[in-house]
Motif scaffolding. Structure first.
Motif, short mmCIF file in Angstrom:
data_model
loop_
_atom_site.label_atom_id
_atom_site.label_comp_id
_atom_site.label_asym_id
_atom_site.label_seq_id
_atom_site.Cartn_x
_atom_site.Cartn_y
_atom_site.Cartn_z
N MET A 1 0.68 -1.35 0.14
CA MET A 1 -0.24 0.22 0.32
C MET A 1 1.23 1.25 -0.01
O MET A 1 0.89 2.36 -0.82
CB MET A 1 -1.22 -0.21 1.43
CG MET A 1 -2.07 -0.97 0.75
SD MET A 1 -3.60 -1.17 2.44
CE MET A 1 -3.54 0.25 2.58
N GLN A 2 2.15 1.70 0.82
CA GLN A 2 3.17 2.61 0.72
C GLN A 2 2.84 2.70 -0.65
O GLN A 2 3.81 3.74 -1.64
CB GLN A 2 4.05 2.23 1.83
CG GLN A 2 4.01 2.26 3.26
CD GLN A 2 5.07 1.31 4.15
OE1 GLN A 2 5.91 0.75 3.59
NE2 GLN A 2 4.96 2.26 4.77
N GLY B 1 -8.52 3.25 -2.58
CA GLY B 1 -9.09 2.63 -1.94
C GLY B 1 -9.06 1.45 -2.15
O GLY B 1 -7.66 0.76 -3.08
N ILE B 2 -9.38 0.06 -1.43
CA ILE B 2 -9.12 -1.25 -1.11
C ILE B 2 -10.42 -2.13 -1.54
O ILE B 2 -11.40 -1.70 -0.54
CB ILE B 2 -8.24 -1.93 -0.92
CG1 ILE B 2 -8.73 -1.82 1.09
CG2 ILE B 2 -6.47 -0.81 -0.51
CD1 ILE B 2 -7.20 -2.18 2.21
N ASP B 3 -10.62 -2.52 -2.19
CA ASP B 3 -11.66 -4.04 -2.26
C ASP B 3 -11.04 -5.43 -1.19
O ASP B 3 -10.46 -6.48 -1.63
CB ASP B 3 -11.42 -4.32 -3.39
CG ASP B 3 -13.04 -5.09 -3.80
OD1 ASP B 3 -13.49 -5.81 -2.44
OD2 ASP B 3 -13.42 -5.45 -4.53
N VAL B 4 -12.27 -5.69 -0.01
CA VAL B 4 -11.32 -6.50 0.43
C VAL B 4 -12.90 -7.21 1.32
O VAL B 4 -12.96 -7.88 2.25
CB VAL B 4 -11.08 -5.32 2.11
CG1 VAL B 4 -9.46 -5.42 1.58
CG2 VAL B 4 -12.19 -5.08 3.17
N SER B 5 -13.48 -6.97 0.32
CA SER B 5 -15.07 -7.34 0.59
C SER B 5 -15.24 -8.95 1.30
O SER B 5 -15.54 -8.95 2.32
CB SER B 5 -15.97 -7.35 -0.81
OG SER B 5 -17.27 -8.06 -0.27
N SER B 6 -14.49 -10.13 0.25
CA SER B 6 -15.32 -11.59 0.75
C SER B 6 -13.69 -11.55 2.12
O SER B 6 -14.04 -12.76 3.02
CB SER B 6 -14.83 -12.72 -0.56
OG SER B 6 -13.77 -11.84 -0.78
N GLU C 1 -14.24 -8.41 13.78
CA GLU C 1 -12.68 -8.70 14.10
C GLU C 1 -11.87 -8.16 13.29
O GLU C 1 -11.01 -8.01 13.23
CB GLU C 1 -12.11 -10.43 14.82
CG GLU C 1 -12.60 -10.45 16.07
CD GLU C 1 -12.74 -11.65 16.62
OE1 GLU C 1 -11.92 -11.82 16.31
OE2 GLU C 1 -12.99 -11.69 18.20
N LYS C 2 -11.65 -8.90 11.85
CA LYS C 2 -11.22 -8.81 10.71
C LYS C 2 -11.43 -7.55 10.04
O LYS C 2 -10.56 -6.96 10.13
CB LYS C 2 -11.79 -10.02 9.56
CG LYS C 2 -11.50 -11.38 9.64
CD LYS C 2 -11.57 -11.87 8.60
CE LYS C 2 -11.35 -13.79 8.72
NZ LYS C 2 -11.89 -15.09 7.65
N ILE C 3 -12.40 -6.78 10.49
CA ILE C 3 -13.26 -5.77 9.93
C ILE C 3 -12.10 -4.57 10.69
O ILE C 3 -11.65 -3.92 10.26
CB ILE C 3 -14.29 -4.97 9.76
CG1 ILE C 3 -15.18 -5.99 8.50
CG2 ILE C 3 -14.69 -3.30 9.56
CD1 ILE C 3 -16.14 -5.67 9.08
N GLN C 4 -11.92 -4.56 11.91
CA GLN C 4 -11.54 -3.82 12.85
C GLN C 4 -9.66 -3.97 12.82
O GLN C 4 -8.80 -3.40 12.55
CB GLN C 4 -11.23 -4.70 14.67
CG GLN C 4 -10.92 -3.26 15.44
CD GLN C 4 -11.28 -3.62 16.66
OE1 GLN C 4 -11.87 -5.32 17.35
NE2 GLN C 4 -10.86 -2.91 17.85
N ALA C 5 -9.15 -5.40 12.20
CA ALA C 5 -8.08 -5.78 12.64
C ALA C 5 -7.67 -4.88 10.97
O ALA C 5 -6.24 -4.88 10.61
CB ALA C 5 -7.13 -7.24 12.34
N LEU C 6 -7.90 -5.21 10.16
CA LEU C 6 -7.74 -3.83 8.82
C LEU C 6 -7.90 -3.03 9.00
O LEU C 6 -7.08 -2.22 8.26
CB LEU C 6 -9.42 -4.39 7.69
CG LEU C 6 -8.87 -3.72 5.98
CD1 LEU C 6 -8.03 -3.89 5.32
CD2 LEU C 6 -9.98 -4.41 5.14
N SER C 7 -8.45 -1.85 9.78
CA SER C 7 -8.98 -1.10 9.88
C SER C 7 -7.48 -0.42 10.53
O SER C 7 -7.07 0.59 10.30
CB SER C 7 -10.09 -0.67 10.52
OG SER C 7 -9.53 1.04 11.07
N GLN C 8 -7.40 -1.18 11.63
CA GLN C 8 -6.35 -1.22 12.45
C GLN C 8 -4.42 -0.77 11.37
O GLN C 8 -4.15 0.01 11.25
CB GLN C 8 -5.61 -1.29 13.44
CG GLN C 8 -7.32 -1.26 14.54
CD GLN C 8 -6.91 -2.50 15.41
OE1 GLN C 8 -6.12 -3.48 15.52
NE2 GLN C 8 -7.09 -2.13 16.63
#
Length: 42
Positions: free
Chosen positions: A1-2, A8-13, A25-32
């Motif tokens: 990403m750097q 943006g990124i597509d992480v739907s699945s 938990e996966k959403i929070q980890a991605l956000s962090q």
């Protein structure tokens, strides 16, 4: 990403516990992780 600095990124699945069911938990980890990358590039 750097390296590519996407708008943006597509992480739907990628954040699903099972098909169609998001995993908080996966959403929070991605956000962090995204925040860490964002802070490192500033």
């Amino acid at each position: 990403m750097q390296q590519v600095q996407p708008y943006g990124i597509d992480v739907s699945s990628g954040v699903e516990a099972s098909p169609g069911k998001k995993d908080p938990e996966k959403i929070q980890a991605l956000s962090q992780a995204a925040k860490l990358v964002s802070t490192a590039t500033q």
